[in-house]
Design a protein around this motif. Structure first.
Motif, PDB file in Angstrom:
ATOM      1  N   ASP A 129      59.679 -51.182  -4.222  1.00 39.59           N
ATOM      2  CA  ASP A 129      59.539 -49.830  -4.766  1.00 39.59           C
ATOM      3  C   ASP A 129      58.443 -49.775  -5.819  1.00 39.59           C
ATOM      4  O   ASP A 129      57.643 -48.826  -5.853  1.00 39.59           O
ATOM      5  N   ALA A 130      58.415 -50.769  -6.693  1.00 40.54           N
ATOM      6  CA  ALA A 130      57.410 -50.783  -7.763  1.00 40.54           C
ATOM      7  C   ALA A 130      56.006 -50.958  -7.195  1.00 40.54           C
ATOM      8  O   ALA A 130      55.052 -50.343  -7.668  1.00 40.54           O
ATOM      9  N   VAL A 131      55.874 -51.808  -6.198  1.00 42.69           N
ATOM     10  CA  VAL A 131      54.564 -51.994  -5.562  1.00 42.69           C
ATOM     11  C   VAL A 131      54.077 -50.676  -4.974  1.00 42.69           C
ATOM     12  O   VAL A 131      52.919 -50.279  -5.172  1.00 42.69           O
ATOM     13  N   ALA A 132      54.939 -49.987  -4.262  1.00 44.59           N
ATOM     14  CA  ALA A 132      54.548 -48.714  -3.653  1.00 44.59           C
ATOM     15  C   ALA A 132      54.187 -47.678  -4.705  1.00 44.59           C
ATOM     16  O   ALA A 132      53.221 -46.915  -4.541  1.00 44.59           O
ATOM     17  N   ALA A 133      54.940 -47.660  -5.813  1.00 47.25           N
ATOM     18  CA  ALA A 133      54.691 -46.676  -6.860  1.00 47.25           C
ATOM     19  C   ALA A 133      53.407 -46.958  -7.621  1.00 47.25           C
ATOM     20  O   ALA A 133      52.711 -46.029  -8.062  1.00 47.25           O
ATOM     21  N   LEU A 134      53.070 -48.238  -7.778  1.00 46.35           N
ATOM     22  CA  LEU A 134      51.905 -48.615  -8.583  1.00 46.35           C
ATOM     23  C   LEU A 134      50.622 -48.759  -7.772  1.00 46.35           C
ATOM     24  O   LEU A 134      49.533 -48.809  -8.360  1.00 46.35           O
ATOM     25  N   ARG A 135      50.732 -48.816  -6.456  1.00 49.03           N
ATOM     26  CA  ARG A 135      49.525 -49.019  -5.647  1.00 49.03           C
ATOM     27  C   ARG A 135      48.464 -47.932  -5.887  1.00 49.03           C
ATOM     28  O   ARG A 135      47.269 -48.262  -6.002  1.00 49.03           O
ATOM     29  N   PRO A 136      48.813 -46.640  -5.980  1.00 48.88           N
ATOM     30  CA  PRO A 136      47.767 -45.639  -6.250  1.00 48.88           C
ATOM     31  C   PRO A 136      47.036 -45.892  -7.566  1.00 48.88           C
ATOM     32  O   PRO A 136      45.808 -45.746  -7.636  1.00 48.88           O
ATOM     33  N   LEU A 137      47.776 -46.282  -8.610  1.00 48.85           N
ATOM     34  CA  LEU A 137      47.141 -46.566  -9.897  1.00 48.85           C
ATOM     35  C   LEU A 137      46.261 -47.804  -9.798  1.00 48.85           C
ATOM     36  O   LEU A 137      45.139 -47.822 -10.332  1.00 48.85           O
ATOM     37  N   TRP A 138      46.744 -48.837  -9.123  1.00 49.12           N
ATOM     38  CA  TRP A 138      45.968 -50.062  -8.938  1.00 49.12           C
ATOM     39  C   TRP A 138      44.633 -49.744  -8.260  1.00 49.12           C
ATOM     40  O   TRP A 138      43.587 -50.211  -8.694  1.00 49.12           O
ATOM     41  N   HIS A 139      44.670 -48.923  -7.239  1.00 50.85           N
ATOM     42  CA  HIS A 139      43.437 -48.569  -6.539  1.00 50.85           C
ATOM     43  C   HIS A 139      42.513 -47.730  -7.417  1.00 50.85           C
ATOM     44  O   HIS A 139      41.286 -47.874  -7.355  1.00 50.85           O
TER      45      HIS A 139
END
Length: 288
Positions: free
Chosen positions: A219-229
């Motif tokens: 869940d955290a990976v999915a939530a943070l992926r847009p910010l990471w990109h």
């Protein structure tokens, strides 16, 4: 992998200068205890972290001296980012004295807690900022998005001062990517990224997520992926550095959780770029 944690804390509340921990806010109750090297070291070992940058958590020179003493006792603490009131007449003298310690690497003025959003533009003495530059020190920038315009103005005025934005300026991720904060945050961080002396820490972001989005690593990976990109687009892997923000991290998850989240996102990069984010950028930026 020999990773470097670019952002972690130790504290002993009984020392008495952690004002933000002394209130009665229930959410902070788990942090009102000692967090010391003996607790972090096994977590580091499990995560392949060999060195850390220890960052201040109190607005006092006494705490900075306490952290430097810890750094003298523990080889894994490769650098200390302390606190000095850059508006005081004795700021240059204090910086010069602290810089005699080889692990003193910079200062963090805790801008997010100051009542004046424009403090960084108005209050620091020019000779104190010039001393940061001449002593080879760095500036950690702890802010909320509303303070970014003033930080941008300040850093444009001091292009020779290496600076790093802590926790990506704490974007309010719990409000969602369709909220009003996104466009101004993206624009200001983009302008910040155009300054070659500015880097950004990929840290302190689990605590910005709503509880429902950090229920699991996936869940955290999915939530943070847009910010990471977003951060990759703005700063590139050559100006992003990984940090745990332990023990504040523990309000949202475990050290192992954050390492797993970070690992899945950073693994999208080529091996050389992964090494930059995990370790080399922090080593270069702080001169470890």
């Amino acid at each position: 992998m020999n990773r470097t944690d670019a952002h972690q804390h130790f504290w002993r509340p009984a020392r008495g200068d952690y004002g933000w921990l002394q209130g009665d806010e229930p959410a902070l109750a788990p942090l009102r205890r000692d967090f010391l090297p003996e607790e972090l070291q096994p977590l580091m070992l499990a995560a392949g972290v060999g060195k850390t940058v220890l960052v201040q958590a109190a607005d006092s020179v006494a705490e900075t001296e306490y952290l430097l003493d810890l750094a003298s006792q523990h080889d894994f603490i490769a650098g200390v980012v302390g606190w000095v009131d850059l508006s005081r007449a004795d700021a240059v003298q204090t910086l010069s004295r602290l810089a005699l310690h080889p692990k003193f690497k910079g200062v963090r003025p805790m801008l997010q807690d100051l009542p004046e959003a424009n403090w960084i533009c108005r209050a620091p003495r020019p000779e104190a900022i010039a001393a940061l530059v001449s002593l080879g020190l760095r500036l950690d920038v702890l802010v909320h998005p509303l303070q970014l315009p003033f930080v941008l103005q300040f850093l444009r005025d001091w292009p020779m001062l290496p600076a790093v934005i802590d926790h990506a300026a704490k974007p309010p991720l719990a409000e969602g990517w369709d909220a009003g904060w996104v466009a101004p945050w993206r624009r200001l961080m983009g302008e910040m990224a155009q300054l070659p002396n500015v880097s950004c820490k990929f840290s302190g972001l689990m605590t910005q997520l709503p509880a429902a989005e950090r229920g699991s690593v996936a869940d955290a990976v999915a939530a943070l992926r847009p910010l990471w990109h977003e951060l990759l687009t703005l700063f590139g892997p050559e100006r992003l550095m990984w940090g745990s923000d332990w023990p504040v991290l523990t309000l949202a998850g475990t050290h192992a959780d954050w390492v797993s989240v970070s690992q899945q996102l950073i693994a999208e990069l080529l091996p050389e770029a992964q090494a930059d984010v995990w370790s080399r950028n922090a080593q270069r930026f702080y001169g470890l």
